[in-house]
Design a protein around this motif. Sequence first.
Motif, mmCIF file in Angstrom:
data_model
loop_
_atom_site.group_PDB
_atom_site.id
_atom_site.type_symbol
_atom_site.label_atom_id
_atom_site.label_comp_id
_atom_site.label_asym_id
_atom_site.label_seq_id
_atom_site.Cartn_x
_atom_site.Cartn_y
_atom_site.Cartn_z
ATOM 1 N N GLY A 162 0.820 -1.210 0.000
ATOM 2 C CA GLY A 162 0.000 0.000 0.000
ATOM 3 C C GLY A 162 0.855 1.260 0.000
ATOM 4 N N SER A 163 1.946 1.219 0.757
ATOM 5 C CA SER A 163 2.857 2.363 0.777
ATOM 6 C C SER A 163 3.509 2.577 -0.583
ATOM 7 N N ALA A 164 3.840 1.482 -1.261
ATOM 8 C CA ALA A 164 4.427 1.602 -2.600
ATOM 9 C C ALA A 164 3.441 2.251 -3.562
ATOM 10 N N VAL A 165 2.169 1.887 -3.458
ATOM 11 C CA VAL A 165 1.151 2.488 -4.326
ATOM 12 C C VAL A 165 0.993 3.968 -4.013
ATOM 13 N N LEU A 172 1.698 7.355 -6.386
ATOM 14 C CA LEU A 172 0.702 8.389 -6.665
ATOM 15 C C LEU A 172 1.333 9.777 -6.650
ATOM 16 N N TYR A 173 2.425 9.957 -5.908
ATOM 17 C CA TYR A 173 3.132 11.239 -5.888
ATOM 18 C C TYR A 173 3.977 11.440 -7.136
ATOM 19 N N VAL A 196 8.495 -3.275 -2.854
ATOM 20 C CA VAL A 196 7.943 -4.468 -3.502
ATOM 21 C C VAL A 196 8.988 -5.587 -3.515
ATOM 22 N N GLY A 197 10.244 -5.240 -3.758
ATOM 23 C CA GLY A 197 11.307 -6.243 -3.754
ATOM 24 C C GLY A 197 11.488 -6.911 -2.402
ATOM 25 N N LEU A 198 11.351 -6.141 -1.331
ATOM 26 C CA LEU A 198 11.460 -6.719 0.004
ATOM 27 C C LEU A 198 10.322 -7.685 0.298
ATOM 28 N N VAL A 199 9.120 -7.357 -0.148
ATOM 29 C CA VAL A 199 7.982 -8.254 0.053
ATOM 30 C C VAL A 199 8.178 -9.545 -0.735
ATOM 31 N N ASN A 247 11.172 11.809 -9.458
ATOM 32 C CA ASN A 247 10.520 10.624 -10.006
ATOM 33 C C ASN A 247 11.392 9.386 -9.842
ATOM 34 N N ILE A 248 12.685 9.545 -10.036
ATOM 35 C CA ILE A 248 13.601 8.407 -9.901
ATOM 36 C C ILE A 248 13.578 7.882 -8.472
ATOM 37 N N TYR A 249 13.630 8.775 -7.496
ATOM 38 C CA TYR A 249 13.620 8.345 -6.100
ATOM 39 C C TYR A 249 12.280 7.720 -5.711
ATOM 40 N N LEU A 250 11.194 8.250 -6.227
ATOM 41 C CA LEU A 250 9.886 7.676 -5.921
ATOM 42 C C LEU A 250 9.766 6.264 -6.472
#
Length: 75
Positions: free
Chosen positions: A26-29, A33-34, A56-59, A45-48
Motif C-alpha cells: 500500500g505504501s508503494a502504491v 501516486l506522488y 515491492v522487492g522486500l515483500v 521521479n527516480i527516487y519515488l
Amino acid sequence: MAEEPVYSPDQLKPGNRKWARRGALGSAVIILLYFWGNHEGNTENIYLVLTALILVGLVVADAVLRRNGLKANDQ
C-alpha cells in the motif's frame, strides 16, 4: 563473561506478516501516486520509483525466503 542481549516480551512476540505485506504494498502504491505531484525535473521521479521498487522487492524476497525455508515461518 559475555553479556546477553536483553529483550522485552514485545520484542519476542511475532508481528502480523499479512498486514506488514499489505502495508508495504500500500505504501508503494501511495508513493507512486506522488509521481504526478507538483515537482519539476525527473530526479524526484527516480527516487519515488526506486523507493516503491525496493518495498515491492522486500515483500517478494520475504515470500521467496519463507517458501524455500530459509527464513523462519513463525506465523
